[in-house]
Write an enzyme that holds these catalytic residues in place. Structure first.
Site, PDB file in Angstrom:
ATOM      1  N   SER A  50       0.838  -1.203   0.000  1.00  0.00           N
ATOM      2  CA  SER A  50       0.000   0.000   0.000  1.00  0.00           C
ATOM      3  C   SER A  50       0.873   1.252   0.000  1.00  0.00           C
ATOM      4  CB  SER A  50      -0.936  -0.022   1.210  1.00  0.00           C
ATOM      5  OG  SER A  50      -1.890   1.010   1.113  1.00  0.00           O
ATOM      6  N   ASN A  51       0.321   2.382   0.422  1.00  0.00           N
ATOM      7  CA  ASN A  51       1.075   3.633   0.518  1.00  0.00           C
ATOM      8  C   ASN A  51       0.553   4.437   1.709  1.00  0.00           C
ATOM      9  OD1 ASN A  51      -1.230   5.276  -0.402  1.00  0.00           O
ATOM     10  ND2 ASN A  51      -0.899   4.160  -2.316  1.00  0.00           N
ATOM     11  N   TYR A  52       1.116   5.633   1.898  1.00  0.00           N
ATOM     12  CA  TYR A  52       0.802   6.397   3.116  1.00  0.00           C
ATOM     13  C   TYR A  52      -0.464   7.249   3.034  1.00  0.00           C
ATOM     14  CZ  TYR A  52       5.535   5.333   4.730  1.00  0.00           C
ATOM     15  OH  TYR A  52       6.657   4.703   5.147  1.00  0.00           O
TER      16      TYR A  52
END
Ligand code: CTP
Length: 402
Positions: A208-210
């Site tokens: 995923s990402n932030y």
């Protein structure tokens, strides 16, 4: 047209400043508002109902009923109809009546029935304005959440000099516009994507990402506040939309977000692609937790580009806006995405700007559109950034409605 579609009641009371109400109504109509004028009986001594009816394009209301034909001017219906009630000029007498909660004329009764924001622009002589009774009455109104548009100082009709001149119509209109949310997305349906996506590796791990989803949620709420029907396709985030008319569709993976967006877009007027879609997804998702941590390799496949898919599907009149979060060559990369994905405009934030990007409550954006225009904005909180972005979107709606 900052007040397009707004219903505004203008209350005119018996002050020499009543002549300014004519210009005020004219300016409000020019800003797109629909006006009903209520005059107190004393106001008719200063300006004719005929002038106000002509300017507001609607008969002026003075009495509770018309004895000639028995028709009733319902203060209750007026109070429900209005998005704002503006009393300009407001005499010391009307202010006192409002503070005391009396209903001796149609205007005062409507004040008691109004569910909308109420604004008063006092106009009176300097001594009346600073009299302890008036000071107390205005304090009471402020405590009730009524907006008092402070009078200015200068020469008064009495010949005295001091505070009590009703604020100029242009200033009052600016004041009102700044405090009333425009209704410029009413009748439109918008799709917003928000948050990250989770691409599962096994039952407990994902790629995923932030992304926090804050920008997408702020956009969905702003669209809804401005009257749009909003479909928020959201990845997994710890947020809830503030506005009750945002319909949230929860998704987890890029593939799920793609399917939901492609299905919903044909019924929408616009799509705002604020999600940080994972660019890669594991080639296979294991149904059991990975135990072997030696020589771990994770084959990845690219995800489908949702913005590009909607850009391709777009019919005439539909608008697609995208985002670009860049660390280098911001303009070049963003303009390339704008063109490659057939977007109408792209909102760029640079990770190099302090306070902009994932997780922050603030953002600093630049908008590039397909016509080659560029707009730079200051660092703002995400709610205000959302307003700027929706202001841009609305220009396409107006273009289409012409
Ligand atoms: N986007 C999308 N679907 C994807 C990837 C991106 O809809 N699979 C959308 C984002 O929501 C955003 C825009 O495309 O509105 C740009 O996203 P970004 O990740 O910056 O662009 P990419 O095309 O993935 O380019 P890169 O990662 O190479 O910068």
């Amino acid at each position: 047209m900052t007040l397009r579609g707004k219903h505004i009641i203008v209350g005119v009371t018996g002050s020499i400043a009543a002549y300014k109400a004519a210009m005020l109504v004219r300016l409000l109509v020019r800003e797109g508002a629909e006006i009903r004028v209520i005059m107190t009986p004393a106001a008719k001594e200063f300006i004719t109902p005929l002038s106000m009816a002509t300017l507001s394009k609607y008969p002026v209301l003075v009495e509770f009923s018309n004895p000639e034909n028995g028709s009733w001017n319902s203060h209750v219906s007026l109070g429900v109809w209005a998005d704002a009630l503006l009393i300009a000029p407001a005499t010391a007498n009307t202010i006192a009546g409002m503070a005391a909660g009396t209903a001796g004329n149609l205007l005062l009764a409507t004040c008691l029935s109004a569910r909308c924001p109420v604004f008063v622009a006092p106009a009176m002589d300097v001594d009346m304005f600073r009299h302890p009774s008036t000071v107390r009455n205005l304090k009471t109104l402020r405590e009730q959440g009524i907006h008092v548009i402070e009078p200015s100082s200068g020469e008064l009709a009495s010949g005295l000099d001091g505070k009590g001149r009703m604020e100029e119509p242009e200033t009052i209109v600016r004041w009102l516009s700044g405090r009333l949310i425009p209704d410029d997305c009413r009748g439109k349906k918008a799709l917003v994507t928000a948050g990250p996506t989770h691409e599962p590796i096994d039952p407990v791990r994902f790629v995923s990402n932030y992304s926090s989803g804050k920008m997408g949620y702020a956009l969905a709420d702003e669209l809804a506040r401005r009257g749009a029907e909003v479909l928020l396709v959201s990845g997994p985030v710890e947020l809830t939309p503030q506005h009750p008319s945002v319909k949230r569709i929860n998704v987890r993976t890029a593939e799920e977000m793609y399917r939901a967006s492609v299905e919903l877009f044909p019924e929408c007027d616009a799509a705002v692609m604020a999600a940080a879609v994972a660019d890669f997804t594991p080639a296979t998702t294991l149904s059991r937790k990975i135990k072997d941590k030696q020589n771990m390799m994770l084959p990845l496949l690219p995800t489908k580009d949702i913005a590009a898919a909607l850009g391709k599907m777009k019919r005439a009149g539909q608008v697609v806006a995208g985002f670009a979060l860049e660390t280098d060559n911001e303009t070049e990369n963003a303009v390339k995405k704008l063109n490659d994905k057939h977007l109408d405009f792209i909102v760029v934030n640079s990770l190099n700007d302090p306070g902009a990007g994932f997780g922050y409550d603030t953002n600093k954006i630049t908008i590039h559109d397909a016509q080659g225009n560029t707009q730079h904005f200051d660092l703002k909180n995400k709610t205000d950034v959302a307003k700027d972005i929706i202001d841009k979107l609305v220009t396409y709606f107006h273009e289409k409605d012409k």
